[in-house]
Scaffold this motif. Structure first.
Motif, PDB file in Angstrom:
ATOM      1  N   MET A 318       0.829  -1.212   0.000  1.00 55.89           N
ATOM      2  CA  MET A 318       0.000   0.000   0.000  1.00 55.89           C
ATOM      3  C   MET A 318       0.858   1.254   0.000  1.00 55.89           C
ATOM      4  O   MET A 318       0.551   2.239  -0.666  1.00 55.89           O
ATOM      5  CB  MET A 318      -0.930  -0.014   1.207  1.00 55.89           C
ATOM      6  CG  MET A 318      -1.963  -1.124   1.193  1.00 55.89           C
ATOM      7  SD  MET A 318      -2.859  -1.266   2.770  1.00 55.89           S
ATOM      8  CE  MET A 318      -3.918   0.191   2.708  1.00 55.89           C
ATOM      9  N   ALA A 319       1.965   1.219   0.750  1.00 53.35           N
ATOM     10  CA  ALA A 319       2.815   2.405   0.900  1.00 53.35           C
ATOM     11  C   ALA A 319       3.440   2.842  -0.410  1.00 53.35           C
ATOM     12  O   ALA A 319       3.672   4.041  -0.630  1.00 53.35           O
ATOM     13  CB  ALA A 319       3.901   2.131   1.931  1.00 53.35           C
ATOM     14  N   VAL A 320       3.740   1.886  -1.293  1.00 58.10           N
ATOM     15  CA  VAL A 320       4.358   2.246  -2.578  1.00 58.10           C
ATOM     16  C   VAL A 320       3.334   2.280  -3.709  1.00 58.10           C
ATOM     17  O   VAL A 320       3.696   2.416  -4.874  1.00 58.10           O
ATOM     18  CB  VAL A 320       5.511   1.271  -2.931  1.00 58.10           C
ATOM     19  CG1 VAL A 320       6.597   1.317  -1.874  1.00 58.10           C
ATOM     20  CG2 VAL A 320       5.004  -0.160  -3.121  1.00 58.10           C
ATOM     21  N   GLY A 321       2.048   2.172  -3.357  1.00 61.12           N
ATOM     22  CA  GLY A 321       1.013   2.233  -4.368  1.00 61.12           C
ATOM     23  C   GLY A 321       0.945   1.014  -5.250  1.00 61.12           C
ATOM     24  O   GLY A 321       0.618   1.105  -6.436  1.00 61.12           O
ATOM     25  N   LEU A 322       1.231  -0.144  -4.669  1.00 61.91           N
ATOM     26  CA  LEU A 322       1.180  -1.397  -5.426  1.00 61.91           C
ATOM     27  C   LEU A 322      -0.190  -2.032  -5.198  1.00 61.91           C
ATOM     28  O   LEU A 322      -0.496  -2.455  -4.079  1.00 61.91           O
ATOM     29  CB  LEU A 322       2.294  -2.323  -4.934  1.00 61.91           C
ATOM     30  CG  LEU A 322       2.597  -3.594  -5.720  1.00 61.91           C
ATOM     31  CD1 LEU A 322       2.963  -3.265  -7.161  1.00 61.91           C
ATOM     32  CD2 LEU A 322       3.725  -4.363  -5.052  1.00 61.91           C
ATOM     33  N   PRO A 323      -1.058  -2.099  -6.206  1.00 59.88           N
ATOM     34  CA  PRO A 323      -2.408  -2.647  -6.005  1.00 59.88           C
ATOM     35  C   PRO A 323      -2.353  -4.100  -5.518  1.00 59.88           C
ATOM     36  O   PRO A 323      -1.612  -4.921  -6.072  1.00 59.88           O
ATOM     37  CB  PRO A 323      -3.041  -2.567  -7.398  1.00 59.88           C
ATOM     38  CG  PRO A 323      -2.263  -1.517  -8.111  1.00 59.88           C
ATOM     39  CD  PRO A 323      -0.860  -1.628  -7.590  1.00 59.88           C
ATOM     40  N   GLU A 368      -4.799   2.879 -10.943  1.00 65.97           N
ATOM     41  CA  GLU A 368      -4.402   4.166 -10.383  1.00 65.97           C
ATOM     42  C   GLU A 368      -5.322   4.576  -9.241  1.00 65.97           C
ATOM     43  O   GLU A 368      -4.860   5.123  -8.231  1.00 65.97           O
ATOM     44  CB  GLU A 368      -4.416   5.235 -11.477  1.00 65.97           C
ATOM     45  CG  GLU A 368      -3.967   6.611 -11.017  1.00 65.97           C
ATOM     46  CD  GLU A 368      -2.552   6.637 -10.480  1.00 65.97           C
ATOM     47  OE1 GLU A 368      -2.233   7.531  -9.664  1.00 65.97           O
ATOM     48  OE2 GLU A 368      -1.745   5.761 -10.868  1.00 65.97           O
ATOM     49  N   ARG A 369      -6.624   4.316  -9.366  1.00 64.83           N
ATOM     50  CA  ARG A 369      -7.558   4.649  -8.293  1.00 64.83           C
ATOM     51  C   ARG A 369      -7.227   3.859  -7.027  1.00 64.83           C
ATOM     52  O   ARG A 369      -7.223   4.398  -5.915  1.00 64.83           O
ATOM     53  CB  ARG A 369      -8.989   4.362  -8.743  1.00 64.83           C
ATOM     54  CG  ARG A 369     -10.035   4.752  -7.692  1.00 64.83           C
ATOM     55  CD  ARG A 369     -11.439   4.701  -8.246  1.00 64.83           C
ATOM     56  NE  ARG A 369     -11.833   3.362  -8.635  1.00 64.83           N
ATOM     57  CZ  ARG A 369     -12.014   2.951  -9.883  1.00 64.83           C
ATOM     58  NH1 ARG A 369     -11.807   3.786 -10.892  1.00 64.83           N
ATOM     59  NH2 ARG A 369     -12.383   1.710 -10.153  1.00 64.83           N
ATOM     60  N   ILE A 370      -6.926   2.576  -7.179  1.00 63.62           N
ATOM     61  CA  ILE A 370      -6.558   1.739  -6.030  1.00 63.62           C
ATOM     62  C   ILE A 370      -5.270   2.252  -5.395  1.00 63.62           C
ATOM     63  O   ILE A 370      -5.152   2.334  -4.166  1.00 63.62           O
ATOM     64  CB  ILE A 370      -6.404   0.270  -6.465  1.00 63.62           C
ATOM     65  CG1 ILE A 370      -7.765  -0.315  -6.852  1.00 63.62           C
ATOM     66  CG2 ILE A 370      -5.772  -0.570  -5.349  1.00 63.62           C
ATOM     67  CD1 ILE A 370      -7.685  -1.697  -7.469  1.00 63.62           C
ATOM     68  N   LYS A 375      -2.414   4.271  -0.714  1.00 66.36           N
ATOM     69  CA  LYS A 375      -1.339   5.104  -0.157  1.00 66.36           C
ATOM     70  C   LYS A 375      -1.884   6.074   0.883  1.00 66.36           C
ATOM     71  O   LYS A 375      -1.277   6.277   1.947  1.00 66.36           O
ATOM     72  CB  LYS A 375      -0.633   5.874  -1.279  1.00 66.36           C
ATOM     73  CG  LYS A 375       0.221   5.002  -2.183  1.00 66.36           C
ATOM     74  CD  LYS A 375       0.964   5.803  -3.216  1.00 66.36           C
ATOM     75  CE  LYS A 375       2.152   6.523  -2.628  1.00 66.36           C
ATOM     76  NZ  LYS A 375       3.035   7.099  -3.668  1.00 66.36           N
ATOM     77  N   ARG A 376      -3.034   6.650   0.592  1.00 67.36           N
ATOM     78  CA  ARG A 376      -3.629   7.583   1.548  1.00 67.36           C
ATOM     79  C   ARG A 376      -3.984   6.870   2.851  1.00 67.36           C
ATOM     80  O   ARG A 376      -3.726   7.376   3.943  1.00 67.36           O
ATOM     81  CB  ARG A 376      -4.861   8.236   0.919  1.00 67.36           C
ATOM     82  CG  ARG A 376      -5.508   9.294   1.808  1.00 67.36           C
ATOM     83  CD  ARG A 376      -6.525  10.104   1.035  1.00 67.36           C
ATOM     84  NE  ARG A 376      -7.606   9.295   0.499  1.00 67.36           N
ATOM     85  CZ  ARG A 376      -7.814   9.076  -0.797  1.00 67.36           C
ATOM     86  NH1 ARG A 376      -6.994   9.594  -1.700  1.00 67.36           N
ATOM     87  NH2 ARG A 376      -8.824   8.339  -1.211  1.00 67.36           N
ATOM     88  N   GLU A 381      -3.869   5.817   8.511  1.00 65.16           N
ATOM     89  CA  GLU A 381      -4.480   4.897   9.479  1.00 65.16           C
ATOM     90  C   GLU A 381      -3.520   3.847  10.022  1.00 65.16           C
ATOM     91  O   GLU A 381      -3.823   3.209  11.035  1.00 65.16           O
ATOM     92  CB  GLU A 381      -5.691   4.196   8.851  1.00 65.16           C
ATOM     93  CG  GLU A 381      -6.807   5.145   8.445  1.00 65.16           C
ATOM     94  CD  GLU A 381      -8.020   4.411   7.914  1.00 65.16           C
ATOM     95  OE1 GLU A 381      -8.214   3.227   8.291  1.00 65.16           O
ATOM     96  OE2 GLU A 381      -8.772   4.998   7.125  1.00 65.16           O
ATOM     97  N   TYR A 382      -2.397   3.634   9.361  1.00 65.84           N
ATOM     98  CA  TYR A 382      -1.495   2.552   9.764  1.00 65.84           C
ATOM     99  C   TYR A 382      -0.078   3.075   9.996  1.00 65.84           C
ATOM    100  O   TYR A 382       0.880   2.592   9.400  1.00 65.84           O
ATOM    101  CB  TYR A 382      -1.510   1.441   8.716  1.00 65.84           C
ATOM    102  CG  TYR A 382      -2.851   0.755   8.593  1.00 65.84           C
ATOM    103  CD1 TYR A 382      -3.346  -0.038   9.627  1.00 65.84           C
ATOM    104  CD2 TYR A 382      -3.642   0.911   7.460  1.00 65.84           C
ATOM    105  CE1 TYR A 382      -4.576  -0.652   9.530  1.00 65.84           C
ATOM    106  CE2 TYR A 382      -4.876   0.297   7.347  1.00 65.84           C
ATOM    107  CZ  TYR A 382      -5.336  -0.481   8.383  1.00 65.84           C
ATOM    108  OH  TYR A 382      -6.566  -1.087   8.293  1.00 65.84           O
ATOM    109  N   ARG A 383       0.051   4.045  10.888  1.00 65.33           N
ATOM    110  CA  ARG A 383       1.366   4.570  11.261  1.00 65.33           C
ATOM    111  C   ARG A 383       1.898   3.772  12.450  1.00 65.33           C
ATOM    112  O   ARG A 383       1.236   3.666  13.484  1.00 65.33           O
ATOM    113  CB  ARG A 383       1.278   6.056  11.614  1.00 65.33           C
ATOM    114  CG  ARG A 383       0.963   6.959  10.437  1.00 65.33           C
ATOM    115  CD  ARG A 383       1.153   8.412  10.823  1.00 65.33           C
ATOM    116  NE  ARG A 383       0.143   8.813  11.785  1.00 65.33           N
ATOM    117  CZ  ARG A 383      -0.937   9.527  11.493  1.00 65.33           C
ATOM    118  NH1 ARG A 383      -1.153   9.908  10.244  1.00 65.33           N
ATOM    119  NH2 ARG A 383      -1.793   9.870  12.428  1.00 65.33           N
TER     120      ARG A 383
END
Length: 418
Positions: A318-323, A368-370, A375-376, A381-383
């Protein structure tokens, strides 16, 4: 200082004690069943780093077995490696007595025990009167009701990573609900993937595996076993390649190690691959010290696990925008990927997972939407620092005292220690 024996990261001596300066500070024990580069050890290592950085305490790590991360633990704590079977017995009792009464400024104040595999050490620490905060990451399919009941008896507080784990454990072995809470552990490294570029990472992967530059790369990550679903990974690869009507090549890359000997799951998965359309397009490349380039350079992440409570790799993807494409009813992944942050497929439905991967490849707007939603969410929410601070609050409640923070005057530490 003890010696380090690290044969392929599986052992650290017979009894390793890496001594650090030991002032008269509260002793906190961090218990891990091993020090491998897997999710649970990484979680407790990050907790150790945070608490040792933020508070005036003397940190110690108790490892049932060693691994590649042992020296990382040693950078922030005194490390004791038992290197004995994970079971109850006289040997464990003697070693725990010795550690408990170690001359490091008095007996320990509390233990944070990580994973069900730490229940043996936790049992002995409780016998010695130590308060225990216990992190249960595991789903109940791999443990007996009696195993959970052992944890309930010794733990003052129990922390679950997601609702799915908490509910499934409760259904098998009900616990005192006031003892338990749910805290998702979060992204271990907030800068994960930031040190490499996509162009560099793709070039590294393609050069390493001799892949065409236009390949659609699907990443998997974890131990080479059936729990992680390496057979599903291969089956989904075969389905994708069979269903693909475009000229774009697909390659499936798995990062992680495990048994490769004759009659292991990996042995038979490779046998199957050799007889399908996926032959030559599924790559089990082994363990890597730095996995960032594989996440940054891939195009999709596939989580084909049968049982995976709340894998850290989800947050990294999720952090690198990998669906992410994952199975439902296999653990906590659907909680992280809800509301469009990933694609959830009915459990074991390899055809559905293949179709989802083809959608990501052929419909870039969907991917791209995913990416944007994922990432957001992971960064809001997951820090991990939020998680660690909440665990620290629970530790302080169990101790019935506030630990002295490092931004407080040093004299306050000595007054409290006195």
């Amino acid at each position: 200082m003890g010696f380090l024996s690290n044969r392929f990261g599986k052992r650290i001596g017979r009894m390793l004690s890496i001594e650090r300066a030991a002032p008269a500070l509260p002793r906190l024990l961090f218990v891990s069943h091993e020090a491998t580069r897997t999710g649970a050890p990484k979680i407790v290592l990050n907790l150790l780093k945070h608490i040792s950085k933020q508070t005036h305490v003397h940190c110690e790590t108790l490892l049932h077995h060693g691994g590649h991360l042992a020296w990382d633990f040693a950078q922030h704590s005194t490390v004791h490696c038992l290197d004995i079977p994970r079971e109850f017995g006289d040997s464990l009792e003697r070693k725990m007595d010795k550690i408990f009464h170690h001359k490091l400024g008095g007996p320990p104040a509390l233990a944070i025990c990580n994973s069900m595999e730490s229940r043996f050490i936790a049992h002995e620490l409780r016998r010695l009167g130590l308060p225990i905060v216990f992190l249960i990451h595991e789903l109940p399919v791999s443990y007996r009701k009696e195993d959970f009941e052992t944890v309930y008896r010794v733990a003052d507080r129990i922390i679950f990573p997601v609702q799915a784990v908490r509910d499934s454990v409760f259904a098998k072995a009900p616990f005192e609900e006031a003892k338990a809470c749910i805290l998702p552990q979060g992204l271990l490294d907030p800068k994960f993937g930031a040190k490499v570029t996509r162009e560099e990472s793709r070039r590294q992967i393609c050069d390493e595996l001799n892949l065409p530059p236009n390949s659609f790369i699907v990443l998997g990550c974890g131990t080479l076993d059936l729990r992680k679903g390496i057979d599903h990974f291969a089956s989904i690869a075969n389905e994708v390649i069979r269903l693909n009507k475009s000229s774009q090549p697909f390659h499936f890359v798995w990062v992680g190690e495990g048994p490769r000997w004759m009659h292991s799951p990996h042995h038979y998965v490779e046998l199957d691959i050799g007889r399908t359309a996926a032959n030559g397009q599924v790559h089990f490349i082994g363990e890597r010290q730095a996995v960032d380039p594989y996440f940054v350079g891939a195009d999709a992440f596939l989580l084909p696990s049968r049982v995976d409570p709340f894998p850290c790799v989800i947050h990294e993807a999720m952090a690198v925008g990998l669906p992410v494409v994952a199975f439902d009813q296999s653990g906590g992944a659907p909680e992280a990927l809800k509301d469009g942050a990933g694609i959830i497929i009915p459990y074991g439905h390899c055809r559905g997972a293949a179709e989802a991967i083809l959608t990501l490849a052929h419909q870039p707007l969907v991917a791209e939407r995913i990416r944007k939603i994922a990432k957001r969410r992971v960064h809001s929410e997951y820090r991990f620092t939020d998680y660690a601070e909440k665990v620290l609050t629970i530790v302080e409640a169990s101790l019935n005292q506030k630990l002295v923070r490092k931004n407080q005057p040093a004299t306050a530490v000595h007054r409290k220690a006195a």
